[in-house]
Design a protein around this motif. Structure first.
Motif, PDB file in Angstrom:
ATOM      1  N   UNK A 215      28.270  47.746  38.656  1.00 41.78           N
ATOM      2  CA  UNK A 215      29.395  48.475  39.291  1.00 41.78           C
ATOM      3  C   UNK A 215      30.210  49.223  38.137  1.00 41.78           C
ATOM      4  N   UNK A 216      30.847  50.251  38.578  1.00 41.23           N
ATOM      5  CA  UNK A 216      31.953  51.063  37.810  1.00 41.23           C
ATOM      6  C   UNK A 216      33.055  51.291  38.610  1.00 41.23           C
ATOM      7  N   UNK A 217      34.179  50.659  38.100  1.00 44.13           N
ATOM      8  CA  UNK A 217      35.532  50.747  38.763  1.00 44.13           C
ATOM      9  C   UNK A 217      36.316  51.817  37.933  1.00 44.13           C
ATOM     10  N   UNK A 218      36.973  52.546  38.558  1.00 45.59           N
ATOM     11  CA  UNK A 218      37.870  53.358  37.929  1.00 45.59           C
ATOM     12  C   UNK A 218      39.373  53.216  38.731  1.00 45.59           C
ATOM     13  N   UNK A 219      40.143  52.795  37.574  1.00 50.60           N
ATOM     14  CA  UNK A 219      41.544  52.243  38.399  1.00 50.60           C
ATOM     15  C   UNK A 219      42.701  53.248  38.784  1.00 50.60           C
ATOM     16  N   UNK A 220      42.692  53.900  39.671  1.00 50.14           N
ATOM     17  CA  UNK A 220      43.307  55.040  40.048  1.00 50.14           C
ATOM     18  C   UNK A 220      43.000  56.356  39.423  1.00 50.14           C
TER      19      UNK A 220
ATOM     20  N   UNK B  67      43.056  56.724  35.627  1.00 46.72           N
ATOM     21  CA  UNK B  67      42.683  55.225  35.350  1.00 46.72           C
ATOM     22  C   UNK B  67      41.356  54.991  34.263  1.00 46.72           C
ATOM     23  N   UNK B  68      41.504  54.225  33.483  1.00 51.91           N
ATOM     24  CA  UNK B  68      40.447  53.669  32.624  1.00 51.91           C
ATOM     25  C   UNK B  68      39.065  53.281  33.720  1.00 51.91           C
ATOM     26  N   UNK B  69      37.982  53.112  33.021  1.00 51.65           N
ATOM     27  CA  UNK B  69      36.896  52.627  33.844  1.00 51.65           C
ATOM     28  C   UNK B  69      36.292  51.304  33.367  1.00 51.65           C
ATOM     29  N   UNK B  70      35.834  50.386  34.015  1.00 59.01           N
ATOM     30  CA  UNK B  70      35.311  49.277  33.461  1.00 59.01           C
ATOM     31  C   UNK B  70      34.070  48.813  34.442  1.00 59.01           C
ATOM     32  N   UNK B  71      32.991  48.228  33.913  1.00 58.60           N
ATOM     33  CA  UNK B  71      31.744  47.847  34.329  1.00 58.60           C
ATOM     34  C   UNK B  71      31.789  46.498  34.851  1.00 58.60           C
ATOM     35  N   UNK B  72      31.029  46.158  35.863  1.00 57.32           N
ATOM     36  CA  UNK B  72      31.260  44.623  36.355  1.00 57.32           C
ATOM     37  C   UNK B  72      29.834  44.465  36.748  1.00 57.32           C
TER      38      UNK B  72
ATOM     39  N   UNK C 261      28.569  45.320  27.668  1.00 57.68           N
ATOM     40  CA  UNK C 261      28.979  43.937  27.891  1.00 57.68           C
ATOM     41  C   UNK C 261      29.837  43.755  29.223  1.00 57.68           C
ATOM     42  N   UNK C 262      29.371  43.978  30.198  1.00 60.20           N
ATOM     43  CA  UNK C 262      30.396  43.882  31.647  1.00 60.20           C
ATOM     44  C   UNK C 262      31.021  42.875  31.914  1.00 60.20           C
ATOM     45  N   UNK C 263      31.950  43.117  32.697  1.00 57.92           N
ATOM     46  CA  UNK C 263      32.556  41.858  33.506  1.00 57.92           C
ATOM     47  C   UNK C 263      31.992  41.247  34.480  1.00 57.92           C
ATOM     48  N   UNK C 264      32.270  40.147  34.956  1.00 53.53           N
ATOM     49  CA  UNK C 264      31.545  39.533  36.110  1.00 53.53           C
ATOM     50  C   UNK C 264      32.314  39.386  37.312  1.00 53.53           C
TER      51      UNK C 264
END
Length: 247
Positions: free
Chosen positions: A231-236, A239-244, A116-119
């Motif tokens: 897209x996969x973002x890793x915050x630092x 940091x945790x990862x999040x999909x967009x 359920x990725x972010x937008x």
């Protein structure tokens, strides 16, 4: 001697699995074991309690080791997996379920997970960074090649894509936006990172920021032509990862 060893071993086994008191258990368990062995070698004395002391000491040590591994594992997870929250671009904040650590396997369909990725436009926040994906240009090969005459063309079957981000530092002191990881994960599970095929990026995302400061720029990715993915973002750094979703 056997009775004393058994009592010490029981106390050690109990204390070794009590948070904050485990060190006492680690001290008592070997003492109980030694006293049990001494009781075994004393002539003319009953051996039952001494045998029990040795057994309880061994079992207690196994329990203590399992407890220690669990505590260390939890501490490691807390240190290296920070929670990530997603705020919708329409102004609606994420619920508690949606703001779970989307980098963990049990996050399920939380917003920002692969399921359920972010937008594009959603604000993704960790302990140190708040990041917004402003846009995704799938075929930006011409733009990347025009940015520097020494840029190599993308690998055969791939094309340069540009991810435009706005990053705001919300941690203490300062940090580099380079610590934010950006990758493209295909539907088949292949991961393409920004550093896999380096090129000089037009209007790159770069620089050092102090708390409250923001920077906007591009990150280039050499992605397979026509491949669907996220897209996969890793915050630092940790940091945790999040999909967009980008399509």
């Amino acid at each position: 001697m056997g009775i004393i060893g058994l009592v010490v071993a029981i106390l050690g086994a109990i204390m070794s699995v009590v948070p904050g008191a485990a060190i006492i258990g680690w001290i008592l368990l070997p003492i109980g074991f030694i006293l049990g062995l001494v009781g075994l070698f004393m002539s003319g004395k009953p051996k039952g309690t001494a045998i029990a002391a040795v057994i309880v000491s061994i079992v207690g040590t196994i329990l203590a080791m399992a407890f220690f591994v669990t505590v260390v594992g939890d501490a490691f997870d807390d240190a290296f997996n920070e929670d990530v929250t997603v705020s919708r671009a329409d102004g609606e904040g994420a619920s508690d379920a949606e703001s779970a650590d989307v980098g963990t396997p049990d996050a399920g369909s939380a917003i920002g997970s692969r399921e359920n990725p972010a937008a594009i436009g959603d604000a993704v926040s960790g302990d140190q960074w708040e990041v917004v994906v402003n846009g995704f240009t799938r075929n930006a090969t011409d733009q990347v090649m025009a940015a520097n005459q020494f840029n190599d063309p993308p690998p055969v079957g791939s094309q340069y894509a540009l991810v435009n981000l706005t990053a705001t530092y919300i941690g203490e002191g300062s940090s580099l936006v380079d610590f934010i990881g950006v990758a493209f994960v295909t539907d088949s599970g292949n991961v393409i990172r920004s550093f896999d095929h380096a090129a000089v990026t037009p209007d790159p995302l770069e620089g050092e920021l102090y708390s409250g400061a923001s920077a906007t720029g591009n990150v280039d990715l050499a992605i397979p032509e026509g491949a669907a993915g996220l897209l996969r973002l890793e915050l630092g750094t940790f940091g945790g990862e999040v999909f967009v979703a980008v399509e």
